[in-house]
Design a protein around this motif. Structure first.
Motif, mmCIF file in Angstrom:
data_model
loop_
_atom_site.group_PDB
_atom_site.id
_atom_site.type_symbol
_atom_site.label_atom_id
_atom_site.label_comp_id
_atom_site.label_asym_id
_atom_site.label_seq_id
_atom_site.Cartn_x
_atom_site.Cartn_y
_atom_site.Cartn_z
ATOM 1 N N GLU A 35 -2.832 -36.098 3.100
ATOM 2 C CA GLU A 35 -2.144 -34.831 2.855
ATOM 3 C C GLU A 35 -1.485 -34.260 4.102
ATOM 4 O O GLU A 35 -0.746 -33.290 4.026
ATOM 5 N N VAL A 36 -1.741 -34.880 5.249
ATOM 6 C CA VAL A 36 -1.168 -34.409 6.511
ATOM 7 C C VAL A 36 0.286 -34.868 6.613
ATOM 8 O O VAL A 36 0.603 -36.029 6.341
ATOM 9 N N SER A 37 1.175 -33.971 6.996
ATOM 10 C CA SER A 37 2.596 -34.302 7.112
ATOM 11 C C SER A 37 2.999 -34.435 8.576
ATOM 12 O O SER A 37 2.300 -33.961 9.487
ATOM 13 N N LEU A 38 4.156 -35.059 8.805
ATOM 14 C CA LEU A 38 4.679 -35.160 10.161
ATOM 15 C C LEU A 38 4.959 -33.777 10.732
ATOM 16 O O LEU A 38 4.793 -33.550 11.937
ATOM 17 N N GLY A 39 5.387 -32.856 9.860
ATOM 18 C CA GLY A 39 5.647 -31.493 10.310
ATOM 19 C C GLY A 39 4.397 -30.829 10.856
ATOM 20 O O GLY A 39 4.444 -30.142 11.888
ATOM 21 N N GLU A 40 3.284 -31.033 10.177
ATOM 22 C CA GLU A 40 2.017 -30.460 10.641
ATOM 23 C C GLU A 40 1.587 -31.098 11.952
ATOM 24 O O GLU A 40 1.058 -30.422 12.842
ATOM 25 N N ILE A 41 1.816 -32.403 12.067
ATOM 26 C CA ILE A 41 1.462 -33.104 13.302
ATOM 27 C C ILE A 41 2.312 -32.587 14.457
ATOM 28 O O ILE A 41 1.807 -32.344 15.557
ATOM 29 N N ALA A 42 3.603 -32.389 14.195
ATOM 30 C CA ALA A 42 4.508 -31.872 15.224
ATOM 31 C C ALA A 42 4.073 -30.482 15.680
ATOM 32 O O ALA A 42 4.055 -30.180 16.885
ATOM 33 N N LYS A 43 3.693 -29.645 14.730
ATOM 34 C CA LYS A 43 3.251 -28.289 15.060
ATOM 35 C C LYS A 43 1.977 -28.328 15.886
ATOM 36 O O LYS A 43 1.835 -27.589 16.871
ATOM 37 N N SER A 44 1.032 -29.180 15.501
ATOM 38 C CA SER A 44 -0.232 -29.287 16.225
ATOM 39 C C SER A 44 -0.016 -29.823 17.640
ATOM 40 O O SER A 44 -0.710 -29.414 18.582
ATOM 41 N N ALA A 45 0.955 -30.740 17.798
ATOM 42 C CA ALA A 45 1.251 -31.313 19.116
ATOM 43 C C ALA A 45 2.146 -30.412 19.945
ATOM 44 O O ALA A 45 2.380 -30.687 21.130
ATOM 45 N N ASN A 46 2.655 -29.338 19.306
ATOM 46 C CA ASN A 46 3.580 -28.407 19.971
ATOM 47 C C ASN A 46 4.832 -29.129 20.464
ATOM 48 O O ASN A 46 5.306 -28.930 21.583
ATOM 49 N N ILE A 47 5.346 -29.977 19.577
ATOM 50 C CA ILE A 47 6.573 -30.724 19.853
ATOM 51 C C ILE A 47 7.494 -30.535 18.658
ATOM 52 O O ILE A 47 7.044 -30.636 17.508
ATOM 53 N N PRO A 48 8.786 -30.278 18.872
ATOM 54 C CA PRO A 48 9.709 -30.111 17.739
ATOM 55 C C PRO A 48 9.682 -31.329 16.821
ATOM 56 O O PRO A 48 9.599 -32.468 17.291
ATOM 57 N N LEU A 49 9.754 -31.072 15.520
ATOM 58 C CA LEU A 49 9.700 -32.165 14.550
ATOM 59 C C LEU A 49 10.791 -33.196 14.809
ATOM 60 O O LEU A 49 10.552 -34.401 14.666
ATOM 61 N N ILE A 50 11.964 -32.752 15.186
ATOM 62 C CA ILE A 50 13.064 -33.692 15.429
ATOM 63 C C ILE A 50 12.710 -34.660 16.558
ATOM 64 O O ILE A 50 13.084 -35.843 16.526
ATOM 65 N N GLU A 51 11.960 -34.169 17.548
ATOM 66 C CA GLU A 51 11.547 -35.030 18.650
ATOM 67 C C GLU A 51 10.449 -35.990 18.199
ATOM 68 O O GLU A 51 10.422 -37.154 18.608
ATOM 69 N N VAL A 52 9.545 -35.495 17.352
ATOM 70 C CA VAL A 52 8.473 -36.354 16.836
ATOM 71 C C VAL A 52 9.057 -37.489 16.012
ATOM 72 O O VAL A 52 8.631 -38.641 16.120
ATOM 73 N N ARG A 53 10.085 -37.166 15.210
ATOM 74 C CA ARG A 53 10.690 -38.188 14.357
ATOM 75 C C ARG A 53 11.457 -39.223 15.174
ATOM 76 O O ARG A 53 11.674 -40.342 14.708
ATOM 77 N N LYS A 54 11.888 -38.851 16.364
ATOM 78 C CA LYS A 54 12.521 -39.830 17.242
ATOM 79 C C LYS A 54 11.485 -40.833 17.765
ATOM 80 O O LYS A 54 11.798 -41.996 18.028
ATOM 81 N N LEU A 55 10.261 -40.351 17.902
ATOM 82 C CA LEU A 55 9.185 -41.205 18.408
ATOM 83 C C LEU A 55 8.531 -42.015 17.296
ATOM 84 O O LEU A 55 8.218 -43.188 17.467
ATOM 85 N N PHE A 56 8.313 -41.341 16.150
ATOM 86 C CA PHE A 56 7.612 -41.959 15.030
ATOM 87 C C PHE A 56 8.312 -41.599 13.722
ATOM 88 O O PHE A 56 8.425 -40.418 13.394
#
Length: 214
Positions: A35-56
């Motif tokens: 149930e965990v989304s990339l958006g939630e992971i990005a928020k928890s890591a304090n990194i913009p989602l667009i940057e997270v999606r560039k990595l993963f």
């Protein structure tokens, strides 16, 4: 058993990939992993989602990176494994280095494994492929060729031993992983016995010269 060299964690928070992995493990402890989304992971890591999606591009990519992180740690500690022992002893030590690394994040990894196996066959298949790559790396660290058909058979055999031992590791509550070590030792012994039972008279041949000619 070889002692794991402690990793330097001083740069973890500076590495965005590591921050994403740590955030994923943290959320796996709090929520159902499926149930965990990339958006939630990005928020928890304090990194913009667009940057997270560039990595993963997906959560499966994050898990692959986590697996590669474990591979890197095993290789970094491979020098602690005595080369004077038998191949079986070396494989045992290398695999225990991996279990040692996994144990630091055991609760989160256990929750992820349970979620993916029961509800996500695609993630389970990807995880199986990642594990096979890890077994190939471990065999090569032990000086075993994996490029020949027999080498591939050995990789698959080690994968079977590893997956079986994972089941024990998930339930192992001993502080020094006694149950895991015992099960791993038995698994490697069975795999070795099977290998010696194969009808190949030259299965111990050194193929290094043959590989150079190919």
């Amino acid at each position: 058993m070889a002692k794991r060299i402690k990793e330097d964690s001083s740069n973890h928070l500076k590495d965005p990939q590591r921050r994403v992995i740590l955030a994923s493990l943290k959320l796996a402890l709090e929520r159902n992993w499926n149930e965990v989304s990339l958006g939630e992971i990005a928020k928890s890591a304090n990194i913009p989602l667009i940057e997270v999606r560039k990595l993963f591009h997906s959560k499966n990519a994050i898990l692959k990176a986590l697996n590669q992180q474990m591979d890197t740690e095993v290789l970094a500690n491979a020098a602690t494994v005595s080369s004077n022992g038998t191949i079986r002893d070396q494989l045992f030590e290398l695999l225990m280095l991996r279990f040692d690394a996994l144990t630091r994040e055991k609760e989160a990894i256990t929750r992820i494994i349970c979620c993916t196996i029961s509800r996500d066959p695609i993630a389970s298949f990807i995880g199986l492929k990642n594990s096979k790559v890890s077994m190939r790396i471990i065999m090569e660290a032990a000086g075993i060729s994996t490029k020949t058909p027999l080498g591939q058979l050995k990789v698959n055999g080690l994968l079977a031993v590893y997956l079986n031992t994972i089941c024990t590791w998930l339930k192992d509550d001993t502080p020094d992983l006694t149950k895991t070590m015992a099960d791993l030792d038995k698994g490697l012994a069975r795999a070795e016995a099977f290998l010696y039972s194969l009808p190949f008279k030259n299965f111990k041949i050194d193929t290094s010269k043959l590989n150079k000619k190919m």
